[in-house]
Scaffold this active site. Structure first.
Site, short mmCIF file in Angstrom:
data_model
loop_
_atom_site.label_atom_id
_atom_site.label_comp_id
_atom_site.label_asym_id
_atom_site.label_seq_id
_atom_site.Cartn_x
_atom_site.Cartn_y
_atom_site.Cartn_z
N ASN A 82 0.91 -1.08 -0.14
CA ASN A 82 -0.16 -0.03 -0.16
C ASN A 82 1.04 1.27 -0.13
OD1 ASN A 82 -1.83 2.18 0.37
ND2 ASN A 82 -2.27 1.37 2.62
N TRP A 83 1.03 2.03 -1.27
CA TRP A 83 1.90 2.81 -1.42
C TRP A 83 1.36 4.04 -0.75
CZ3 TRP A 83 3.62 2.53 -7.27
CH2 TRP A 83 4.40 1.41 -7.27
N LYS A 84 0.12 4.32 -0.21
CA LYS A 84 -0.38 5.49 0.47
C LYS A 84 -0.13 6.58 -0.46
CE LYS A 84 -0.18 3.14 4.78
NZ LYS A 84 0.23 3.11 6.29
N HIS A 115 -9.48 1.44 5.44
CA HIS A 115 -7.98 1.61 5.92
C HIS A 115 -8.14 2.56 7.09
CE1 HIS A 115 -3.99 2.58 6.54
NE2 HIS A 115 -3.52 1.51 5.95
N GLU A 175 -6.46 4.83 8.26
CA GLU A 175 -5.95 6.27 7.82
C GLU A 175 -7.58 6.73 7.46
OE1 GLU A 175 -2.61 5.62 5.60
OE2 GLU A 175 -1.60 5.03 7.68
N GLU A 212 -5.33 -4.97 10.76
CA GLU A 212 -4.26 -3.91 10.95
C GLU A 212 -4.46 -3.14 12.20
OE1 GLU A 212 -2.10 -2.70 6.98
OE2 GLU A 212 -3.99 -1.20 7.43
N GLY A 259 2.98 1.85 11.05
CA GLY A 259 4.01 3.10 10.94
C GLY A 259 4.67 3.44 12.03
N SER A 263 3.64 -2.59 10.34
CA SER A 263 5.22 -2.50 10.63
C SER A 263 5.78 -3.95 10.08
CB SER A 263 5.53 -2.10 11.91
OG SER A 263 5.38 -0.93 12.52
N GLY A 286 3.05 -1.09 4.23
CA GLY A 286 3.25 0.38 3.94
C GLY A 286 4.43 0.63 3.50
N GLY A 287 5.23 1.19 4.54
CA GLY A 287 6.68 1.63 4.56
C GLY A 287 7.66 0.72 3.70
P1 13P Z 1 3.38 0.13 7.64
O1 13P Z 1 3.81 -1.36 6.91
O2 13P Z 1 4.07 1.28 7.22
O3 13P Z 1 3.30 0.04 9.16
O4 13P Z 1 1.93 0.43 7.07
C1 13P Z 1 1.03 -0.48 7.34
C2 13P Z 1 -0.45 -0.16 6.44
O5 13P Z 1 -1.05 0.74 7.00
C3 13P Z 1 -0.69 -0.77 5.42
O6 13P Z 1 -2.07 -0.48 4.93
#
Ligand code: 13P
Length: 258
Positions: free
Chosen positions: A11-13, A96, A98, A168, A174, A214, A235-236
């Site tokens: 997920n590149w956000k 999500h 966020e 999640e 993150g 993470s 994500g990251g």
């Molecule tokens: P991280 O892997 O950066 O913690 O993010 C997880 C995430 O929100 C994937 O949708």
């Protein structure tokens, strides 16, 4: 145990321009040709079309990070399912944390989007998970059950072709904080039980359950070694080709080879 696909999603956000996204796919695609894993990339809307074209014929499936539930209309700044499929999206992340926390999305709104995605042949990746306060108050199961129940309201075994649920925990996103593989396994097994209550055993058995929060090359394998962790939502660590390829490599030496 039911045999389920292994699906690792990035997920590149709100990261990557079109050239950056294209470059990523050009480098990743040849590196993962022989890995027995499905790789999903949730890219920014602007990069969807070109990335989907670049990914054609590779193991990479391209999707979006959100959408509106309406088919079209006067909704400034929103995007409709047919615009996503038109651009080459095959899946969409919905609910999500966020979106829930920063943009006020409710289970009821997410439920409408899940139904629209299913009607549009987009595989929904439905995200659920508790906040730190809810976890500390011992409410994790209750919160996750409510999210699943309300977000899947009105969905039936007949109209559900394919569904992915991503657990999640909000406090692990993150932050570098990880849920332990055992904790995640316990929660995934609970999620599967709730899915069985809602949609029957057949759907519950075949639903891919991803963990997100993470995930790094160093913890991907021990997470994937758990029986009810069928995939990861990253994500990251999905932003660099090298790191993401390392995650995929590590996962491919885990339960996939047993
Ligand atoms: P991280 O892997 O950066 O913690 O993010 C997880 C995430 O929100 C994937 O949708």
């Amino acid at each position: 145990m039911a045999k389920r696909d292994v699906i690792i999603a990035g997920n590149w956000k709100m990261y990557k321009t079109i050239p950056e996204a294209e470059n990523f796919v050009e480098r990743l695609a040849p590196a993962i040709n022989d890995i027995p894993i499905e790789v999903y990339l949730a890219v920014p809307y602007t990069a969807l079309f070109s990335v989907a074209q670049k990914a054609e014929g590779s193991k990479i499936t391209v999707g979006a990070q959100n959408m509106n539930d309406a088919s079209e209309g006067a909704f400034t700044g929103e995007i409709a399912s047919k615009m996503l499929t038109d651009a080459g999206a095959k899946f969409v992340i919905l609910g999500h944390s966020e979106r829930r926390q920063l943009f006020g999305e409710t289970n009821e709104f997410i439920n409408r989007k899940v139904k629209t995605a299913l009607e549009s042949s987009l595989v929904p990746i439905l995200c659920v998970g508790e906040t730190l306060d809810e976890r500390n108050a011992g409410q994790t199961d209750e919160v996750v059950r409510q999210q699943l129940t309300e977000c899947l309201d009105g969905v039936t075994p007949e109209n559900i072709d394919s569904l992915i649920v991503a657990y999640e925990p909000v406090w692990a996103i993150g932050t570098g904080e990880n849920a332990t593989p055992e904790d995640v396994q316990e929660e995934h097994s609970f999620v599967r039980k709730v899915l069985e209550d809602l949609l029957g055993k057949k759907v519950a058995d075949k639903t891919v359950l991803q963990y997100g929060g993470s995930v790094k090359p160093g913890n991907a394998k021990i997470l994937m070694d758990q029986p009810d962790i069928d995939g990861l939502l990253i994500g990251g660590a999905s932003l660099s080709t090298e790191t993401f390829a390392e995650v995929l490599e590590n996962v491919s030496t885990s339960k996939l080879n047993i």
